[in-house]
Design a protein around this motif. Structure first.
Motif, PDB file in Angstrom:
ATOM      1  N   UNK A  50       0.327  -1.616  -0.128  1.00 13.83           N
ATOM      2  CA  UNK A  50       0.044   0.219  -0.137  1.00 13.83           C
ATOM      3  C   UNK A  50       1.444   0.850  -0.125  1.00 13.83           C
ATOM      4  N   UNK A  51       0.272   2.378   0.175  1.00 12.13           N
ATOM      5  CA  UNK A  51       0.831   3.573  -0.134  1.00 12.13           C
ATOM      6  C   UNK A  51       1.092   4.654   1.124  1.00 12.13           C
ATOM      7  N   UNK A  52       2.381   4.537   2.131  1.00 17.24           N
ATOM      8  CA  UNK A  52       2.439   4.434   3.306  1.00 17.24           C
ATOM      9  C   UNK A  52       1.505   5.898   3.400  1.00 17.24           C
ATOM     10  N   UNK A  53       2.005   6.583   5.231  1.00 11.20           N
ATOM     11  CA  UNK A  53       0.978   7.506   5.127  1.00 11.20           C
ATOM     12  C   UNK A  53       1.428   8.283   6.715  1.00 11.20           C
ATOM     13  N   UNK A  54       1.031   8.913   6.661  1.00 11.81           N
ATOM     14  CA  UNK A  54       1.613   9.652   8.790  1.00 11.81           C
ATOM     15  C   UNK A  54       0.764   7.789   9.854  1.00 11.81           C
ATOM     16  N   UNK A  55       0.361   7.710   9.741  1.00 15.21           N
ATOM     17  CA  UNK A  55      -0.436   7.137  10.395  1.00 15.21           C
ATOM     18  C   UNK A  55      -0.818   5.473   9.825  1.00 15.21           C
ATOM     19  N   UNK A  56      -0.068   4.681   8.429  1.00 14.31           N
ATOM     20  CA  UNK A  56      -0.338   3.072   8.377  1.00 14.31           C
ATOM     21  C   UNK A  56       0.881   3.629   7.347  1.00 14.31           C
TER      22      UNK A  56
END
Length: 158
Positions: free
Chosen positions: A105-111
């Motif tokens: 998936x696409x990394x985010x600030x929460x995942x």
């Protein structure tokens, strides 16, 4: 002599009223495992990305300051090199939680995403028992969480 029992009673009362310091609780680690969802919906299956991402571990920053997790690792009990997730440049905000999902998936600030694929062997967390370990960039163990049950799908570590 009749004052002696009264004096002894007063002394006993004074001892009973002396404040006792509570035993110090173990300090929480600054970075703490809070939950592992180890039995993803639909598993076991063919290891589809949606099912892989249904398996995850959450890590929380329990402090009031942001913490850089660059070089920190999350792993399970096995010694397999591909069962180690290493954080790249990532800062976990004060009091914030990050979820590390097994699939892509696409990394985010929460995942964050482990990026695993390849069928049923891509899962990280065993469905009956396992242990998660979080280590800092120097390799020091910061926190761990174990489970031993196939009757539920997750464990609250905190």
């Amino acid at each position: 002599m009749r004052f002696l029992p009264l004096a002894l009673s007063a002394a006993a009362l004074a001892v009973a009223l002396v404040p006792v310091a509570p035993a110090q609780a173990a300090a929480l680690p600054a970075i703490q495992l809070v939950k592992i969802y180890y039995n993803s919906p639909g598993s076991p299956d063919n290891g589809a990305n949606g099912s892989l991402n249904g398996e995850w571990a959450q890590i929380k920053n329990t402090t009031r300051k942001a913490v850089s997790l660059k070089g920190w690792t999350l792993r399970d009990k096995t010694r397999a090199a591909d069962h180690v997730y290493t954080f790249g440049a990532f800062t976990l905000g004060a009091g914030k939680t990050v979820t590390v999902r097994t699939g892509k998936g696409k990394d985010t600030a929460t995942t964050r995403y482990w990026g695993r694929s390849g069928g049923t062997f891509a899962y990280i967390w065993n469905q009956a028992s396992d242990t998660a370990y979080v280590r800092n960039a120097s390799g020091k163990l910061i926190d761990s969480c174990s489970y031993n049950s196939s009757r539920v799908e997750s464990i609250n570590c905190a």
